[in-house]
Design a protein around this motif. Structure first.
Motif, PDB file in Angstrom:
ATOM      1  N   ASP A 168      -6.242  -0.452  -9.947  1.00 26.98           N
ATOM      2  CA  ASP A 168      -5.324  -0.488  -8.601  1.00 26.98           C
ATOM      3  C   ASP A 168      -4.612   0.792  -8.706  1.00 26.98           C
ATOM      4  N   LEU A 171      -6.883   3.628  -7.222  1.00 25.57           N
ATOM      5  CA  LEU A 171      -6.954   3.470  -5.792  1.00 25.57           C
ATOM      6  C   LEU A 171      -5.762   3.939  -5.022  1.00 25.57           C
ATOM      7  N   HIS A 175      -5.761   7.323  -2.482  1.00 27.26           N
ATOM      8  CA  HIS A 175      -5.636   6.956  -1.083  1.00 27.26           C
ATOM      9  C   HIS A 175      -4.449   7.971  -0.829  1.00 27.26           C
ATOM     10  N   ARG A 182     -10.119   3.031   3.628  1.00 26.02           N
ATOM     11  CA  ARG A 182     -10.823   2.283   2.347  1.00 26.02           C
ATOM     12  C   ARG A 182     -11.978   2.264   2.375  1.00 26.02           C
ATOM     13  N   GLY A 249     -14.249  -4.554  -0.563  1.00 24.08           N
ATOM     14  CA  GLY A 249     -12.813  -4.661   0.238  1.00 24.08           C
ATOM     15  C   GLY A 249     -11.839  -5.784  -0.144  1.00 24.08           C
ATOM     16  N   ARG A 251     -10.854  -6.511  -2.936  1.00 26.29           N
ATOM     17  CA  ARG A 251      -9.973  -5.972  -3.905  1.00 26.29           C
ATOM     18  C   ARG A 251      -8.729  -5.371  -3.072  1.00 26.29           C
ATOM     19  N   TYR A 252      -8.817  -4.745  -2.099  1.00 29.29           N
ATOM     20  CA  TYR A 252      -7.744  -4.248  -1.442  1.00 29.29           C
ATOM     21  C   TYR A 252      -6.851  -5.392  -0.822  1.00 29.29           C
ATOM     22  N   ASP A 253      -7.594  -6.533  -0.373  1.00 30.62           N
ATOM     23  CA  ASP A 253      -6.899  -7.759   0.111  1.00 30.62           C
ATOM     24  C   ASP A 253      -5.903  -8.594  -0.853  1.00 30.62           C
ATOM     25  N   LEU A 255      -4.936  -6.758  -3.776  1.00 28.46           N
ATOM     26  CA  LEU A 255      -3.955  -5.829  -4.196  1.00 28.46           C
ATOM     27  C   LEU A 255      -2.513  -6.047  -3.071  1.00 28.46           C
ATOM     28  N   TRP A 256      -2.821  -5.920  -1.835  1.00 28.55           N
ATOM     29  CA  TRP A 256      -1.603  -6.046  -1.058  1.00 28.55           C
ATOM     30  C   TRP A 256      -0.928  -7.322  -0.749  1.00 28.55           C
ATOM     31  N   THR A 272      -0.386  -1.800   4.282  1.00 32.00           N
ATOM     32  CA  THR A 272      -1.669  -1.693   3.508  1.00 32.00           C
ATOM     33  C   THR A 272      -2.060  -0.181   3.297  1.00 32.00           C
ATOM     34  N   VAL A 273      -3.376  -0.019   2.852  1.00 30.14           N
ATOM     35  CA  VAL A 273      -3.823   1.404   2.465  1.00 30.14           C
ATOM     36  C   VAL A 273      -3.979   1.869   4.073  1.00 30.14           C
TER      37      VAL A 273
END
Length: 274
Positions: A168, A171, A175, A182, A249, A251-253, A255-256, A272-273
């Motif tokens: 994390d 990432l 960014h 992403r 994707g 992982r992003y969900d 994470l945030w 978000t990113v």
């Protein structure tokens, strides 16, 4: 042998009395147009992945509403009515703006549909009902830059919570340095990293490609991450889970969602990113 002038005049007079034009006769002589439902598979097949994701819901709604209607019988008023419905029934999120975006996407979907009919010479460009409606004016964006303190707080939570804080943190740093989407990060391959010059090759939305400078330290960390987690071949995905599987994707969900749980303002403002 040319037609007799008297007979031609009589024919034109008869057509005028019946309220029939030459265009009516020409249209009547054409083969019947496909229905919206029958033509939709051709539209979907010719669309790119991004268009399918963005427009499929609205294309399906058009096919259900105008199932048995020939494509040349849909009016601009009917398209606009469906645009209004799309805006009225849009999901209310934190960044909701009275459904304007949903209405805009629906109109773009309808125009994409009729662009195919024009390309296939089924209707004239001037006859497209979707193109007879003006695009809604876009409101100024509510996005803003994060402050130094906000960014530091986000990184602190990412590095101290979750089941893979190293991933994390990497990432977020990627960014922050590149400002990439992403999708650009998920598309990275081992061969897209140049550790000598501090560059990554980003392949993003719309087929855009760019070599983006990054710090040499980040380039080294990315190379170590790839090596440790099983990215060996040049075409192997660069970013990976601890079990070696390529990153997705989801992982992003997660994470945030987690950051928003610890930092209420992140959830409130929908950070978000992107």
């Amino acid at each position: 042998m040319p037609a007799d002038r008297t007979r031609l005049d009589a024919a034109w007079t008869a057509l005028a009395e019946l309220g029939i034009t030459l265009d009516d006769l020409q249209q009547d002589a054409r083969p019947p147009q496909p229905t919206v439902e029958a033509y939709l598979p051709k539209v979907v097949a010719a669309a790119g992945p991004g268009s399918r994701r963005a427009y499929r819901t609205y294309w399906t709604r058009m096919a259900m509403t105008w199932r048995n209607r020939p494509i040349d019988t849909i009016t601009a008023t009917e398209v606009q009515a469906m645009q209004v419905q799309a805006a009225e029934h849009a999901t209310a999120r934190r960044n909701h703006r009275d459904g304007r975006y949903a209405g805009e996407i629906f109109l773009a979907a309808a125009r994409a549909f009729y662009n195919r009919t024009i390309a296939d010479n089924l209707i004239n460009a001037t006859d497209s009902p979707a193109h007879q409606i003006g695009k809604p004016r876009r409101l100024p964006s509510t996005r803003r830059a994060l402050t130094y303190t906000e960014l530091a707080d986000i990184n602190q939570v990412a590095r101290t919570t979750g089941n893979d804080p190293i991933l994390d943190a990497l990432l977020l740093r990627l960014h922050t340095e590149t400002a990439c989407r992403r999708g650009g990060a998920l598309n990275l391959r081992r061969m897209d990293l140049d550790t000598d010059r501090g560059l990554v090759l980003l392949r993003e939305k719309g087929g855009t490609t760019r070599w983006q400078p990054i710090s040499l330290d980040l380039a080294t960390r990315l190379a170590e991450h790839a090596r440790i987690r099983g990215a060996v071949l040049p075409t192997d995905t660069l970013l990976r889970y601890r079990n070696g599987r390529p990153l997705t994707g989801r992982r992003y969900d997660h994470l945030w969602h987690r950051i928003g749980h610890h930092l209420a303002w992140v959830a409130v403002h929908g950070v978000t990113v992107h």
